[in-house]
Design an enzyme around this catalytic site. Structure first.
Site, short mmCIF file in Angstrom:
data_model
loop_
_atom_site.label_atom_id
_atom_site.label_comp_id
_atom_site.label_asym_id
_atom_site.label_seq_id
_atom_site.Cartn_x
_atom_site.Cartn_y
_atom_site.Cartn_z
N GLY A 125 57.51 25.75 38.85
CA GLY A 125 56.26 25.46 38.15
C GLY A 125 55.33 26.62 37.91
N PRO A 176 61.93 28.41 40.84
CG PRO A 176 61.75 30.71 41.14
CD PRO A 176 62.25 29.46 41.81
N GLY A 177 61.80 28.71 37.30
CA GLY A 177 62.59 28.93 36.09
C GLY A 177 61.82 29.86 35.17
NE ARG A 178 56.89 27.43 31.99
CZ ARG A 178 57.10 26.69 30.89
NH1 ARG A 178 57.06 27.26 29.71
NH2 ARG A 178 57.30 25.39 31.00
NE ARG A 217 57.68 26.44 26.31
CZ ARG A 217 56.46 26.94 26.22
NH1 ARG A 217 56.19 27.90 25.33
NH2 ARG A 217 55.51 26.51 26.99
CE1 TYR A 221 57.08 20.15 26.39
CE2 TYR A 221 57.17 22.54 26.30
CZ TYR A 221 57.69 21.34 26.72
OH TYR A 221 58.82 21.33 27.48
CB CYS A 240 63.33 19.06 6.50
SG CYS A 240 64.18 20.00 5.27
CD GLU A 241 61.24 16.66 11.33
OE1 GLU A 241 60.17 16.05 11.48
OE2 GLU A 241 62.33 16.10 11.08
C1 LIG Z 1 62.72 19.80 39.76
C2 LIG Z 1 62.39 21.01 38.99
N1 LIG Z 1 62.45 22.20 39.62
C3 LIG Z 1 62.16 23.35 38.98
C4 LIG Z 1 61.80 23.35 37.65
C5 LIG Z 1 61.47 24.66 37.00
O1 LIG Z 1 60.18 24.70 36.58
P1 LIG Z 1 59.55 26.05 36.04
O2 LIG Z 1 60.42 26.55 34.96
O3 LIG Z 1 58.21 25.66 35.55
O4 LIG Z 1 59.48 27.00 37.20
C6 LIG Z 1 61.71 22.14 36.95
C7 LIG Z 1 61.28 22.11 35.55
O5 LIG Z 1 60.45 21.37 35.14
C8 LIG Z 1 62.02 20.93 37.65
O6 LIG Z 1 61.98 19.75 37.03
#
Ligand SMILES: Cc1ncc(COP(=O)(O)O)c(C=O)c1O
Length: 421
Positions: free
Chosen positions: A247, A282-284, A321, A325, A351-352
């Site tokens: 997150g 973490p992803g983002r 994105r 959003y 086409c949107e």
């Molecule tokens: C359970 C869970 N863990 C980790 C993540 C990764 O989130 P982020 O990319 O915001 O760090 C998500 C994405 O929403 C998620 O659903």
């Protein structure tokens, strides 16, 4: 482990009036591979992973990169080489992780809707944990584990009813959201575990949302999970670790974001007294700034008295994105022209009417054929790309050590039609 200083400048920079990725001309890549194309900086990826990892110092932790943000093999291999682990959101993400070489104990399996088939395949693998989203799911896992005769390692995802103060579409920690088990129900579930030998509760999990840009909700989630961990220990259910989810937000507009050190120290401050290792997902925060989507201007036409529409060859099919959003991404010419800046609406070819990549932008003057860089597109960018309008998935390039290579070629019409009869 690759030796790399988190202080080494990396990523994308406009040097000598042209955009470079770790010293490589972005225009040269676009000319060679065509557009649209995702350009990833391996150095930036490493720096961002290591900044989080090192911020824990000697506090026991594992960094489970959230594959959903971007599971390109080339990207995930870099994470693996750094000693990372993964968070998978489907059995198919688990399969990708396994093919890259992650051991089952390096994988946590999350997801609000795991099908019976997915669970039947996942339980026997002996993953680090299946993060359970409901009493029903726990029961289904238990039935599979009982039939196997091997206890399943589970973590319960608790919904802490904490407002992530992020966009409502990516907030997951409020009780109105579909995610996790409400606190009261979770306590009831924990009370049943003593008589359920096929379930081994190894952790509890929270994930309150994505693109969180204030520390408080993240700190509160860590405090919540630490308190619940202590409660479970007192109840005779000691855990192996606490999973605080992902997150952590990034800066999409160039203003400062939460520093990795501040994020990690907020978590460690809250959980230290439990002595339990921490998992983060973490992803983002790892991949977001590490990639740029490069597109070419294909048309320019009047919009109103003050501005023009700039139609580019990337849109919601390559980067959903903004349409999904209303997300903001910085957009800049790869080779800015001289002259007075102009007002533009940067739109995609789909086409949107929602296919607007950048609203009301003021940029150096553009001409048809110019290249634009759509920055910070590494997370939930190519991972959410689609074939709408039969547009092919774009290629992905990875720049590493002053060289670049195609990590995924552009999809062809034959690739698309191969699944159809
Ligand atoms: C359970 C869970 N863990 C980790 C993540 C990764 O989130 P982020 O990319 O915001 O760090 C998500 C994405 O929403 C998620 O659903």
């Amino acid at each position: 482990m690759i030796a790399f200083s988190a202080m080494t400048p990396t990523g994308f920079s406009l040097a000598d009036t042209e955009l470079f990725c770790d010293g490589v001309s972005v225009a040269a890549i676009a000319d060679a591979v065509g557009t649209p194309v995702y350009v990833n900086s391996a150095a930036q990826l490493r720096a961002r992973f290591l900044a989080l990892d090192r911020a824990f110092d000697d506090y026991p932790h594992s960094l489970h990169y959230a594959l959903k943000a971007n599971s390109l093999l080339g990207v995930v291999r870099i994470i693996k080489a750094l000693g990372g682990a993964v968070d998978a959101n489907s059995i198919w993400e688990i399969e990708v992780a396994r093919r890259i070489g992650f051991a089952p104990r390096e994988i946590v399996f999350t997801g609000v809707g795991k099908s019976g088939d997915e669970l039947a395949q996942a339980v026997p693998l002996g993953l680090k944990a299946i993060n359970v989203e409901s009493a029903g799911e726990l029961g289904r896992i238990e039935a599979i584990a009982t039939a196997l005769g091997v206890p399943a390692r589970v973590a319960v995802r608790v919904n802490p009813d904490i407002d992530a103060k992020s966009h409502p579409h990516i907030s997951t920690g409020l009780k109105i959201n579909k995610f996790g088990v409400p606190v009261g129900e979770a306590r009831d579930l924990f009370a049943t575990l003593a008589r359920r030998p096929s379930l081994q509760l190894v952790a509890i999990h929270v994930h309150i949302g994505s693109q969180i840009t204030t520390l408080e909700p993240l700190r509160n989630a860590a405090r919540f999970i630490a308190a619940m961990g202590r409660e479970l220990k007192q109840a005779g259910l000691p855990l192996e670790y606490l999973d605080v989810g992902g997150g952590l937000g990034i800066s999409y507009d160039g203003t400062p974001a939460i520093a990795a050190e501040d994020y990690v120290s907020a978590i460690v401050d809250e959980v230290r007294a439990t002595g339990l290792p921490v998992v983060i997902e973490p992803g983002r925060a790892i991949v977001g700034p590490a990639a740029t989507l490069v597109a070419r201007v294909i048309d320019i036409k009047p919009r109103n008295a003050l501005s023009e529409f700039v139609v580019i060859d990337a849109g919601m099919t390559e980067l959903l994105r903004p349409a999904l959003y209303g997300a903001f991404h910085r957009i800049e010419p790869v080779r800015p022209r001289g002259g007075a800046k102009k007002d533009y609406e940067i739109v995609g070819p789909v086409c949107e009417s929602s296919d607007v990549v950048g609203r009301d932008r003021t940029l150096a003057p553009l001409e048809v054929g110019d290249l634009l860089a759509i920055r910070d597109a590494g997370a939930y960018g190519s991972a959410m790309a689609s074939n709408y309008n039969r547009r092919p998935l774009p290629p992905e390039v990875i720049v590493d050590g002053g060289e670049w290579r195609v990590a995924r070629r552009r999809q062809t019409v034959d690739d698309m039609l191969a699944l159809e009869s």
